[in-house]
Design a protein around this motif. Structure first.
Motif, PDB file in Angstrom:
ATOM      1  N   TYR A  77       5.614   6.149  -6.536  1.00 54.11           N
ATOM      2  CA  TYR A  77       6.458   4.998  -6.806  1.00 54.11           C
ATOM      3  C   TYR A  77       6.647   4.170  -5.538  1.00 54.11           C
ATOM      4  O   TYR A  77       6.673   2.938  -5.594  1.00 54.11           O
ATOM      5  CB  TYR A  77       7.811   5.449  -7.347  1.00 54.11           C
ATOM      6  CG  TYR A  77       8.701   4.310  -7.775  1.00 54.11           C
ATOM      7  CD1 TYR A  77       8.460   3.619  -8.958  1.00 54.11           C
ATOM      8  CD2 TYR A  77       9.783   3.916  -6.990  1.00 54.11           C
ATOM      9  CE1 TYR A  77       9.272   2.565  -9.343  1.00 54.11           C
ATOM     10  CE2 TYR A  77      10.602   2.863  -7.365  1.00 54.11           C
ATOM     11  CZ  TYR A  77      10.340   2.190  -8.549  1.00 54.11           C
ATOM     12  OH  TYR A  77      11.137   1.141  -8.924  1.00 54.11           O
TER      13      TYR A  77
ATOM     14  N   ARG B 201       5.732   0.429  -5.114  1.00 56.40           N
ATOM     15  CA  ARG B 201       6.783  -0.525  -4.735  1.00 56.40           C
ATOM     16  C   ARG B 201       6.395  -1.314  -3.500  1.00 56.40           C
ATOM     17  O   ARG B 201       6.618  -2.526  -3.432  1.00 56.40           O
ATOM     18  CB  ARG B 201       8.101   0.215  -4.519  1.00 56.40           C
ATOM     19  CG  ARG B 201       9.208  -0.657  -3.950  1.00 56.40           C
ATOM     20  CD  ARG B 201      10.563   0.002  -4.017  1.00 56.40           C
ATOM     21  NE  ARG B 201      11.209  -0.267  -5.299  1.00 56.40           N
ATOM     22  CZ  ARG B 201      12.452   0.120  -5.608  1.00 56.40           C
ATOM     23  NH1 ARG B 201      13.157   0.833  -4.739  1.00 56.40           N
ATOM     24  NH2 ARG B 201      12.978  -0.177  -6.780  1.00 56.40           N
ATOM     25  N   THR B 202       5.822  -0.664  -2.498  1.00 53.96           N
ATOM     26  CA  THR B 202       5.417  -1.394  -1.292  1.00 53.96           C
ATOM     27  C   THR B 202       4.344  -2.421  -1.618  1.00 53.96           C
ATOM     28  O   THR B 202       4.340  -3.537  -1.081  1.00 53.96           O
ATOM     29  CB  THR B 202       4.903  -0.431  -0.210  1.00 53.96           C
ATOM     30  OG1 THR B 202       3.890   0.429  -0.765  1.00 53.96           O
ATOM     31  CG2 THR B 202       6.030   0.430   0.349  1.00 53.96           C
TER      32      THR B 202
ATOM     33  N   GLY C  33       4.006  -3.850  -4.533  1.00 53.74           N
ATOM     34  CA  GLY C  33       4.687  -4.883  -5.293  1.00 53.74           C
ATOM     35  C   GLY C  33       5.455  -5.841  -4.406  1.00 53.74           C
ATOM     36  O   GLY C  33       5.457  -7.064  -4.638  1.00 53.74           O
ATOM     37  N   VAL C  34       6.107  -5.310  -3.379  1.00 52.59           N
ATOM     38  CA  VAL C  34       6.828  -6.170  -2.432  1.00 52.59           C
ATOM     39  C   VAL C  34       5.855  -7.126  -1.751  1.00 52.59           C
ATOM     40  O   VAL C  34       6.137  -8.321  -1.596  1.00 52.59           O
ATOM     41  CB  VAL C  34       7.580  -5.312  -1.392  1.00 52.59           C
ATOM     42  CG1 VAL C  34       8.061  -6.171  -0.222  1.00 52.59           C
ATOM     43  CG2 VAL C  34       8.760  -4.590  -2.032  1.00 52.59           C
TER      44      VAL C  34
ATOM     45  N   HIS D 103      13.180   4.362   0.548  1.00 56.74           N
ATOM     46  CA  HIS D 103      14.160   4.002  -0.479  1.00 56.74           C
ATOM     47  C   HIS D 103      15.466   3.528   0.160  1.00 56.74           C
ATOM     48  O   HIS D 103      16.066   2.552  -0.304  1.00 56.74           O
ATOM     49  CB  HIS D 103      14.416   5.191  -1.409  1.00 56.74           C
ATOM     50  CG  HIS D 103      13.326   5.434  -2.404  1.00 56.74           C
ATOM     51  ND1 HIS D 103      12.925   4.479  -3.308  1.00 56.74           N
ATOM     52  CD2 HIS D 103      12.549   6.532  -2.639  1.00 56.74           C
ATOM     53  CE1 HIS D 103      11.945   4.964  -4.068  1.00 56.74           C
ATOM     54  NE2 HIS D 103      11.708   6.206  -3.677  1.00 56.74           N
TER      55      HIS D 103
ATOM     56  N   TYR E 154      14.833   0.090   1.628  1.00 56.84           N
ATOM     57  CA  TYR E 154      14.719  -0.914   0.562  1.00 56.84           C
ATOM     58  C   TYR E 154      16.098  -1.286   0.027  1.00 56.84           C
ATOM     59  O   TYR E 154      16.371  -2.457  -0.293  1.00 56.84           O
ATOM     60  CB  TYR E 154      13.835  -0.370  -0.562  1.00 56.84           C
ATOM     61  CG  TYR E 154      13.564  -1.349  -1.666  1.00 56.84           C
ATOM     62  CD1 TYR E 154      12.495  -2.246  -1.585  1.00 56.84           C
ATOM     63  CD2 TYR E 154      14.369  -1.378  -2.813  1.00 56.84           C
ATOM     64  CE1 TYR E 154      12.234  -3.152  -2.602  1.00 56.84           C
ATOM     65  CE2 TYR E 154      14.112  -2.280  -3.832  1.00 56.84           C
ATOM     66  CZ  TYR E 154      13.047  -3.163  -3.725  1.00 56.84           C
ATOM     67  OH  TYR E 154      12.799  -4.049  -4.740  1.00 56.84           O
TER      68      TYR E 154
ATOM     69  N   ASN F 286       7.274  -2.848   5.702  1.00 52.52           N
ATOM     70  CA  ASN F 286       6.928  -2.497   4.319  1.00 52.52           C
ATOM     71  C   ASN F 286       5.449  -2.144   4.217  1.00 52.52           C
ATOM     72  O   ASN F 286       5.066  -1.131   3.625  1.00 52.52           O
ATOM     73  CB  ASN F 286       7.251  -3.679   3.403  1.00 52.52           C
ATOM     74  CG  ASN F 286       6.792  -3.451   1.971  1.00 52.52           C
ATOM     75  OD1 ASN F 286       7.472  -2.825   1.174  1.00 52.52           O
ATOM     76  ND2 ASN F 286       5.618  -3.986   1.629  1.00 52.52           N
TER      77      ASN F 286
ATOM     78  N   ARG G 165       3.340   1.395   3.285  1.00 49.80           N
ATOM     79  CA  ARG G 165       2.255   1.489   2.299  1.00 49.80           C
ATOM     80  C   ARG G 165       1.036   2.180   2.919  1.00 49.80           C
ATOM     81  O   ARG G 165       0.402   3.036   2.297  1.00 49.80           O
ATOM     82  CB  ARG G 165       1.883   0.077   1.817  1.00 49.80           C
ATOM     83  CG  ARG G 165       0.556  -0.043   1.065  1.00 49.80           C
ATOM     84  CD  ARG G 165       0.627   0.429  -0.348  1.00 49.80           C
ATOM     85  NE  ARG G 165      -0.711   0.490  -0.942  1.00 49.80           N
ATOM     86  CZ  ARG G 165      -0.961   0.932  -2.160  1.00 49.80           C
ATOM     87  NH1 ARG G 165       0.023   1.333  -2.940  1.00 49.80           N
ATOM     88  NH2 ARG G 165      -2.192   0.962  -2.619  1.00 49.80           N
TER      89      ARG G 165
ATOM     90  N   ARG H  22       0.422  -0.394  -8.905  1.00 45.07           N
ATOM     91  CA  ARG H  22       1.372  -0.672  -9.980  1.00 45.07           C
ATOM     92  C   ARG H  22       1.649   0.608 -10.741  1.00 45.07           C
ATOM     93  O   ARG H  22       0.774   1.453 -10.891  1.00 45.07           O
ATOM     94  CB  ARG H  22       0.807  -1.723 -10.952  1.00 45.07           C
ATOM     95  CG  ARG H  22       0.734  -3.134 -10.389  1.00 45.07           C
ATOM     96  CD  ARG H  22       0.160  -4.087 -11.434  1.00 45.07           C
ATOM     97  NE  ARG H  22       0.278  -5.482 -11.032  1.00 45.07           N
ATOM     98  CZ  ARG H  22      -0.584  -6.116 -10.257  1.00 45.07           C
ATOM     99  NH1 ARG H  22      -1.644  -5.454  -9.775  1.00 45.07           N
ATOM    100  NH2 ARG H  22      -0.400  -7.381  -9.944  1.00 45.07           N
TER     101      ARG H  22
END
Length: 555
Positions: free
Chosen positions: A432, A436-437, A439-440, A506, A509, A533, A537, A554
């Motif tokens: 996740y 998320r990284t 996605g950011v 987390h 973030y 970030n 990743r 994703r």
């Protein structure tokens, strides 16, 4: 500043102190290390160099630590140095030096975490090596995940690694397999000492389809056809299953080749030259008790047949003759008794068992459904197979679950837990963060936020407590990789990804907004946080790669 860079700064300070005081610089090490203190309040990093050097140069450790602290305090990037206890150095970096790590990681990319720690070591790593008499069972699957992860770790630290799968395609178990296939082809039950399960009937049918003439042969000739063709089909199935699991071997070695090439005689002669063979009751024995084994071992029986241990000797010698300095063999829990005889065998060849041979033992694995262990495979009939595990929880979760625990500990894999899309599922928790990284970064690009040129990066802006915590976690990755490789413990990488990187990210973030809100102007702080970030990743992706697990963009 990376831990390695800070270690160089500490060593440079020591050189300066020794020169100022006229101390013998020959006492200085070629390199040193800095570590994260257990208590974050004690600083960013700690060094025990003063304690290490004190006796060598006859200076009290605290006095030497004070001199080192004074010198270090003037070094660029060092904010402060405190002395604790008898001479520990607790070092704090300024924000710019700490934050610069984000740039280092992003620019290094897939290379971040790699080192030459084990450069020059040539290692043969044998794992899985299931007999070609049935599908890979869950114990073998554990070694597939752990062994492949270990090979990646060893290569990431500079070792020259050859991975190997040993097919036991000679001996009585293959005869039992062939007789089981012959019985299945006739619609008869498996022999009392044979193999059962639907896969036996499947393979028997495939052999008959390939070689229809087998139906007209007598039993002896038909059994030989089933042996040759059946073993080949089982080989193919095992290789295909492992490939789908993401595991490829450099070498697939057949035991039968040892017999056909006369390598058992070669090993016997080499051991005779070393003076460790003797004859008794018509059999040829290896005097392994000279090197700590609980009893001597038969290599050739009185009827002239070779023992399995004779093949083990020949195979070990073959690996050493191929230039491997260290032979690492991964075995299941039921092979613990092999360690003594294998170590003694290595010594009988004139090797150093502690340097040339390493045996790792893996404990049992249970697959749980509704809290109860699954006992039977629909296809294999007697064991849970690789396909059963992958069908239940998928490849990524399987590999992560099997590599996440120390191999010398039994593990239970709960199907419900490892298929849950929640943070209590360890692989989901880590993947996740990978997603998320990514996605950011995607969302940042959509609003025009890009990291920008490295020269324009403002690392000193990363001065928030949670940014510092995340930077410290990312900085530990190279040391975690090196330690996991040296100790043969891939689970250290998994636990680090969960407990250090994912947990820290987390918190980062939740407390440090990367993306601008609404029409908010994009600032250098947004850009700096985007660097951090993206560095996260990189570390997550690199760590998951070492475990053979994907880093999704994703979820």
């Amino acid at each position: 500043m990376t831990p390695a860079e800070l270690a160089s700064v500490v060593l440079a300070a020591a050189h300066a102190v020794f020169e100022q005081r006229g101390l013998d610089r020959a006492a200085l090490p070629a390199s040193t290390v800095v570590e994260r203190p257990r208590n974050p309040e004690h600083g960013d990093y700690a060094s025990t160099l003063a304690l290490q050097l004190s006796k060598k140069v006859g200076v009290p450790p605290r006095e030497l630590a004070m001199a080192l602290a004074d010198e270090l305090g003037r070094a660029p990037g060092v904010k402060s140095v405190e002395i604790a206890g008898p001479g520990f150095l607790n070092i704090r970096l300024d924000a710019a030096a700490a934050g610069q790590l984000a740039r280092v990681i992003v620019e290094a990319g897939a290379e971040y975490g790699r080192s030459d720690r084990l450069a020059g070591e040539k290692i043969n790593l044998e794992f899985v090596s299931a007999n070609p008499t049935g599908p890979v069972h869950i114990g073998g699957v554990r070694w597939a995940a752990v062994g492949d992860a270990l090979s990646r770790l060893l290569r990431a630290t500079g070792a020259d690694v050859g991975t190997e799968y040993y097919f036991n395609d000679a001996g009585s178990q293959i005869d039992r397999f062939a007789r089981s296939l012959l019985a299945a082809s006739k619609g008869e039950p498996a022999p009392e000492d044979g193999y059962g399960g639907a896969y036996i009937a499947e393979i028997a049918a495939e052999v008959q389809a390939r070689r229809p003439e087998v139906r007209s042969l007598d039993d002896a000739a038909a059994q030989e056809v089933f042996r040759v063709e059946g073993v080949a089909l089982m080989f193919d199935e095992i290789r295909t299953s492992l490939r789908a699991f993401g595991v490829e071997f450099d070498t697939y070695f057949n035991e039968k080749d040892l017999h056909d090439r006369g390598e058992l005689d070669l090993a016997l002669n080499r051991l005779r030259e070393q003076g460790h063979l003797y004859e008794s009751e018509g059999a040829t024995w290896l005097r392994t008790t000279d090197f700590g084994d609980d009893k001597d071992r038969v290599l050739r029986k009185s009827n002239g047949e070779w023992t399995y241990f004779a093949a083990d000797c020949a195979y070990y010698l073959d690996k050493r003759e191929r230039g491997f300095e260290r032979v690492v063999i991964m075995l299941g829990a039921d092979h613990h008794g092999y360690i003594g005889r294998m170590k003694a065998m290595s010594a009988c060849f004139g090797d150093d068992p502690e340097r040339n041979l390493e045996i790792l033992i893996g404990q049992l694995v249970n697959l749980l459904r509704d809290g109860a262990p699954m006992r039977m495979s629909k296809r294999a009939g007697t064991v849970i197979t690789l396909e059963d595990l992958v069908d239940a929880i998928g490849v990524d979760a399987s590999r992560y679950a099997l590599a996440r625990y120390s191999s010398d500990s039994p593990i239970d894999i709960d199907i419900e837990l490892w298929t849950r899309a929640t943070r209590d599922n360890p692989v989901y928790y880590v993947q996740y963060v990978a997603a998320r990284t990514a996605g950011v970064a995607r969302n940042a690009a959509e609003v025009g936020l890009v990291p920008g040129d490295a020269e324009a990066f403002r690392p000193e802006l990363l001065d928030h407590e949670k940014e510092n915590e995340l930077l410290k976690a990312l900085a530990q990755f190279p040391a975690v990789v090196a330690t996991a490789a040296e100790l043969r413990e891939p689970h250290r990488v998994a636990r680090y990804l969960e407990e250090s990187v994912a947990a820290s990210y987390h918190r980062f973030y939740d407390n440090c907004r990367v993306l601008p809100l609404g029409d908010e102007e994009i600032t250098d702080l947004h850009r700096a946080r985007l660097w951090l970030n993206n560095a996260t990743r990189t570390v997550i992706a690199n760590g998951l790669y070492l475990l053979g697990v994907s880093a999704p963009e994703r979820m």
